[in-house]
Design a protein around this motif. Structure first.
Motif, PDB file in Angstrom:
ATOM      1  N   MET A 106     -13.513  -0.672   9.518  1.00 29.85           N
ATOM      2  CA  MET A 106     -12.043  -0.563   9.479  1.00 29.85           C
ATOM      3  C   MET A 106     -11.426  -1.544   8.485  1.00 29.85           C
ATOM      4  O   MET A 106     -10.285  -1.362   8.062  1.00 29.85           O
ATOM      5  CB  MET A 106     -11.439  -0.766  10.879  1.00 29.85           C
ATOM      6  N   VAL A 107     -12.169  -2.561   8.103  1.00 28.20           N
ATOM      7  CA  VAL A 107     -11.616  -3.504   7.098  1.00 28.20           C
ATOM      8  C   VAL A 107     -12.443  -3.568   5.822  1.00 28.20           C
ATOM      9  O   VAL A 107     -12.097  -4.311   4.902  1.00 28.20           O
ATOM     10  CB  VAL A 107     -11.464  -4.931   7.674  1.00 28.20           C
ATOM     11  N   THR A 108     -13.533  -2.804   5.750  1.00 28.67           N
ATOM     12  CA  THR A 108     -14.352  -2.879   4.524  1.00 28.67           C
ATOM     13  C   THR A 108     -14.453  -1.538   3.800  1.00 28.67           C
ATOM     14  O   THR A 108     -15.090  -1.454   2.750  1.00 28.67           O
ATOM     15  CB  THR A 108     -15.789  -3.351   4.862  1.00 28.67           C
ATOM     16  N   ALA A 109     -13.851  -0.511   4.352  1.00 29.14           N
ATOM     17  CA  ALA A 109     -13.976   0.819   3.747  1.00 29.14           C
ATOM     18  C   ALA A 109     -13.290   0.874   2.379  1.00 29.14           C
ATOM     19  O   ALA A 109     -12.241   0.261   2.185  1.00 29.14           O
ATOM     20  CB  ALA A 109     -13.354   1.861   4.674  1.00 29.14           C
ATOM     21  N   PRO A 110     -13.879   1.602   1.439  1.00 27.16           N
ATOM     22  CA  PRO A 110     -13.234   1.778   0.126  1.00 27.16           C
ATOM     23  C   PRO A 110     -11.907   2.524   0.258  1.00 27.16           C
ATOM     24  O   PRO A 110     -11.599   3.108   1.306  1.00 27.16           O
ATOM     25  CB  PRO A 110     -14.244   2.620  -0.656  1.00 27.16           C
ATOM     26  N   SER A 111     -11.179   2.544  -0.821  1.00 27.55           N
ATOM     27  CA  SER A 111      -9.830   3.138  -0.806  1.00 27.55           C
ATOM     28  C   SER A 111      -9.891   4.666  -0.873  1.00 27.55           C
ATOM     29  O   SER A 111     -10.936   5.255  -1.181  1.00 27.55           O
ATOM     30  CB  SER A 111      -9.045   2.635  -2.012  1.00 27.55           C
ATOM     31  N   GLU A 112      -8.727   5.260  -0.626  1.00 27.88           N
ATOM     32  CA  GLU A 112      -8.622   6.715  -0.759  1.00 27.88           C
ATOM     33  C   GLU A 112      -8.902   7.148  -2.194  1.00 27.88           C
ATOM     34  O   GLU A 112      -9.486   8.210  -2.426  1.00 27.88           O
ATOM     35  CB  GLU A 112      -7.223   7.180  -0.319  1.00 27.88           C
TER      36      GLU A 112
ATOM     37  N   ARG B 257       0.847  -1.208   0.000  1.00 23.34           N
ATOM     38  CA  ARG B 257       0.000   0.000   0.000  1.00 23.34           C
ATOM     39  C   ARG B 257       0.877   1.250   0.000  1.00 23.34           C
ATOM     40  O   ARG B 257       0.482   2.311  -0.469  1.00 23.34           O
ATOM     41  CB  ARG B 257      -0.895   0.042   1.244  1.00 23.34           C
ATOM     42  N   LYS B 258       2.080   1.096   0.592  1.00 26.72           N
ATOM     43  CA  LYS B 258       2.985   2.258   0.658  1.00 26.72           C
ATOM     44  C   LYS B 258       3.475   2.686  -0.723  1.00 26.72           C
ATOM     45  O   LYS B 258       4.020   3.779  -0.881  1.00 26.72           O
ATOM     46  CB  LYS B 258       4.190   1.935   1.547  1.00 26.72           C
ATOM     47  N   LEU B 259       3.295   1.809  -1.720  1.00 27.84           N
ATOM     48  CA  LEU B 259       3.727   2.152  -3.078  1.00 27.84           C
ATOM     49  C   LEU B 259       2.642   2.890  -3.849  1.00 27.84           C
ATOM     50  O   LEU B 259       2.866   3.339  -4.972  1.00 27.84           O
ATOM     51  CB  LEU B 259       4.103   0.868  -3.849  1.00 27.84           C
ATOM     52  N   GLU B 260       1.450   2.995  -3.261  1.00 31.57           N
ATOM     53  CA  GLU B 260       0.318   3.563  -3.996  1.00 31.57           C
ATOM     54  C   GLU B 260       0.297   5.092  -3.984  1.00 31.57           C
ATOM     55  O   GLU B 260      -0.509   5.704  -4.688  1.00 31.57           O
ATOM     56  CB  GLU B 260      -0.997   3.026  -3.410  1.00 31.57           C
ATOM     57  N   GLY B 261       1.142   5.681  -3.157  1.00 33.64           N
ATOM     58  CA  GLY B 261       1.239   7.145  -3.152  1.00 33.64           C
ATOM     59  C   GLY B 261       0.092   7.842  -2.434  1.00 33.64           C
ATOM     60  O   GLY B 261      -0.128   9.034  -2.620  1.00 33.64           O
ATOM     61  N   THR B 262      -0.660   7.130  -1.619  1.00 28.71           N
ATOM     62  CA  THR B 262      -1.724   7.764  -0.845  1.00 28.71           C
ATOM     63  C   THR B 262      -1.332   7.767   0.632  1.00 28.71           C
ATOM     64  O   THR B 262      -0.482   6.983   1.052  1.00 28.71           O
ATOM     65  CB  THR B 262      -3.062   7.005  -0.994  1.00 28.71           C
ATOM     66  N   THR B 263      -1.952   8.647   1.408  1.00 30.98           N
ATOM     67  CA  THR B 263      -1.615   8.693   2.838  1.00 30.98           C
ATOM     68  C   THR B 263      -2.685   8.055   3.703  1.00 30.98           C
ATOM     69  O   THR B 263      -2.392   7.535   4.779  1.00 30.98           O
ATOM     70  CB  THR B 263      -1.412  10.149   3.322  1.00 30.98           C
ATOM     71  N   LEU B 264      -3.937   8.089   3.241  1.00 32.56           N
ATOM     72  CA  LEU B 264      -5.045   7.613   4.078  1.00 32.56           C
ATOM     73  C   LEU B 264      -5.004   6.091   4.253  1.00 32.56           C
ATOM     74  O   LEU B 264      -5.113   5.575   5.365  1.00 32.56           O
ATOM     75  CB  LEU B 264      -6.369   8.060   3.438  1.00 32.56           C
ATOM     76  N   ASP B 265      -4.827   5.389   3.159  1.00 35.10           N
ATOM     77  CA  ASP B 265      -4.968   3.925   3.211  1.00 35.10           C
ATOM     78  C   ASP B 265      -3.877   3.231   4.032  1.00 35.10           C
ATOM     79  O   ASP B 265      -4.075   2.101   4.485  1.00 35.10           O
ATOM     80  CB  ASP B 265      -4.970   3.345   1.791  1.00 35.10           C
ATOM     81  N   VAL B 266      -2.729   3.877   4.207  1.00 34.95           N
ATOM     82  CA  VAL B 266      -1.656   3.237   4.976  1.00 34.95           C
ATOM     83  C   VAL B 266      -1.840   3.421   6.488  1.00 34.95           C
ATOM     84  O   VAL B 266      -1.166   2.767   7.278  1.00 34.95           O
ATOM     85  CB  VAL B 266      -0.252   3.748   4.566  1.00 34.95           C
ATOM     86  N   GLY B 267      -2.755   4.278   6.872  1.00 34.01           N
ATOM     87  CA  GLY B 267      -3.034   4.461   8.311  1.00 34.01           C
ATOM     88  C   GLY B 267      -2.017   5.329   9.006  1.00 34.01           C
ATOM     89  O   GLY B 267      -2.357   6.303   9.658  1.00 34.01           O
TER      90      GLY B 267
END
Lengths: 93, 482
Positions: free
Chosen positions: B392-398, B239-249
């Protein structure tokens, strides 16, 4: 030129503070804009007053050897702010 | 440079030629890789915090060796107060990173080798303590991050090091030269080794005279010739490669582990701290484990503080915060977390002076501390998941949240209380996911179980130190049994 009086702000290490120590220091600064309030010993003493801001009653800050000409006050709760401000006002006023 | 800044630390790691492999490829540096950078940032925090007046009382200390102000992570404990402050510092660092900040293991190795080398020299006339003091002074002066490496792969657990089908399954000396030794083997589960300056190697178990080549302790720089590491996978790591901040927590901090391989690494004589004295292998292991089991009574508590706060916010954000069962679950989480802290503080307060002059924790209480750590974070995470709810485990992505078409639906249907944005609600839930089953769960859960020794290792120590005979006598006295 007369140099401003100095209140040394000394913090405990802040492992589990029960109040915001830096916010309390900022409040003190705002209340006494004419005083210099260093947070480190980089410029060296002497100090006119020392405020030791501890986050909890364990009060584990190391302040031995840190003295103010007009005294030192140990704070362990945000409720003590008024007393601290009064002490600064009375002793350095 | 007794106190580096965070940026100076980052640049010092960038300058090193550490051989890191991940996904079958060489990584040029831990500094610029999105999967590794959060690990480096956690260590960077230990440097940054040392420069903040509101934390310096815990983060810094006067070196007993040089008299200079140093980072506490490089310190040799001079009192029980130092042991207590160590735990408090670790809680602070856990609170600020919500991750493993990695420098404890080096500090624990410093203190274990300091006292063990002293006692070994006294018995065998060796010069390991002098070697170690020189290394320590350099570590303090340069403010190094030092990885303490103990865990060998161990192969067949029923066999001693020398009886393994492959003799390299425990790190060993393969050649003794006039100017030093050559070692071969591996150290597993090394958190933060990819962003450390030096590795301080210790044996992993008590040894008999037949395992002379395995009783070895030494230090080498992480960019030593023939030393390399293979980074371990973590759940959700890419997930850290996706360039988003929300999804990595937790987008800034983390910890990564590496299987570190010593493929015939040369160690000069002056960096050797144990070389064949098998009778001191057990002492070194026991002391290091004691310190490291104490450590968990600080670091995991700090991370637990963040998780308690996240769970409380999740309840605030969905309007369940006033429900009595939610309040009670938060109380239980605090109770468990502070119980961990209590045993961390207790084993520190009851510490004692070793022959060498540094202070060691009470080993019974340190093992009780770690035994609690193998259990309570699991219950704390269970309660956090309970409060957080399934989202916390079913939410859609950023990306869905940001999508012009899908975003408004995510915003609308995943809103909790009207006063909090959907994005903020999702941020907290992702943080809980990160800590309970994402990349940070490596540190907060499984490392709580196995780090610093698996549960049975503590039970063996508790059995040894439990003083059952004295308790029997107490019962006899009360019952008036002659």
């Amino acid at each position: 030129m007369k140099l401003p009086q100095r209140v040394r702000i000394k913090y405990c290490g802040g492992c589990n503070p029960r109040y915001d120590r830096t916010a309390l220091a900022a409040k003190l600064r705002a209340a006494f804009p004419g005083l210099d309030m260093p947070e480190t010993d980089e410029d060296g003493g002497p100090y006119d007053f020392v405020a030791v801001l501890c986050g909890c009653p364990a009060a584990c800050a190391e302040h031995e050897g840190l003295e103010g000409r007009a005294g030192k006050m140990l704070i362990v709760s945000a409720d003590q702010y008024e007393a601290l401000a009064a002490a600064v006002r009375e002793r350095l006023g | 440079m007794a106190l580096m800044t965070g940026e100076q630390y980052v640049e010092s790691i960038r300058r090193m030629d550490i051989k890191i492999f991940m996904f079958g490829e060489r990584v040029s540096s831990a500094v610029d890789h999105p999967i590794l950078r959060p690990s480096l940032n956690s260590v960077k925090a230990t440097y940054d915090l040392a420069h903040k007046p509101e934390y310096e009382d815990l983060m810094t200390v006067k070196s007993h060796a040089s008299g200079k102000k140093i980072n506490r992570f490089c310190h040799i404990h001079q009192s029980t107060d130092d042991l207590v402050k160590k735990v408090k510092m670790q809680r602070l660092c856990g609170q600020k990173t919500a991750a493993c900040f990695q420098r404890c293991v080096g500090m624990d190795a410093f203190n274990a080798i300091f006292s063990t080398s002293f006692e070994c020299d006294k018995k065998h006339g060796t010069a390991y303590h002098k070697n170690f003091l020189a290394f320590l002074r350099e570590a303090q002066e340069n403010d190094w991050t030092v990885d303490g490496a103990m865990t060998d792969p161990k192969g067949d657990r029923s066999l001693s090091p020398g009886k393994q089908a492959d003799p390299d399954l425990y790190l060993r000396i393969v050649e003794r030269r006039k100017d030093g030794i050559v070692v071969r083997g591996a150290k597993a589960h090394q958190t933060g080794i990819c962003n450390s300056h030096q590795v301080l190697v210790m044996p992993t178990i008590s040894m008999g005279p037949e395992d002379k080549d395995y009783a070895v302790a030494f230090a080498v720089p992480l960019d030593a010739e023939n030393l390399f590491m293979i980074i371990g996978r973590q759940s959700c790591d890419t997930r850290k490669l996706e360039g988003t901040t929300l999804d990595v927590g937790n987008s800034e901090f983390g910890g990564v582990e590496g299987l570190t391989i010593f493929d015939n690494v040369f160690v000069p004589n002056e960096r050797i701290f144990l070389n064949g004295e098998t009778d001191f292998s057990g002492m070194l292991v026991e002391r290091f484990a004691g310190y490291h089991r104490q450590s968990y009574g600080g670091c995991k508590v700090g991370v637990g503080d963040v998780l308690v706060g996240a769970a409380a916010l999740a309840a605030d954000y969905n309007g369940a915060n006033r429900a009595s069962h939610v309040k009670d679950k938060l109380i239980e989480m605090v109770h468990l977390n502070e119980t961990l802290y209590s045993s961390g503080i207790a084993c520190s307060s009851e510490g004692f002076r070793t022959e060498s002059g540094n202070y060691l924790v009470d080993l019974l209480l340190a093992n009780v501390c770690k035994q609690n750590v193998t259990r309570f974070p699991y219950e704390i995470t269970r309660l956090a998941e309970d409060i957080a709810g399934g989202l916390m485990v079913t939410a859609p992505s950023e990306k869905d949240l940001r999508d012009p078409k899908l975003g408004p639906y995510v915003e609308k249907y995943l809103r909790g209380v009207a006063s909090v944005s959907t994005e903020n609600r999702l941020r907290i839930l992702r943080l809980i996911e990160n800590l309970t089953l994402g990349t940070a769960a490596v540190g907060y859960r499984t490392e709580s179980m196995h780090g610093a020794g698996s549960p049975q290792a503590q039970r063996i120590m508790i059995a040894r130190q439990g003083n059952i005979e004295q308790k029997k006598q107490l019962a006899k006295d009360i019952a008036r049994i002659e």
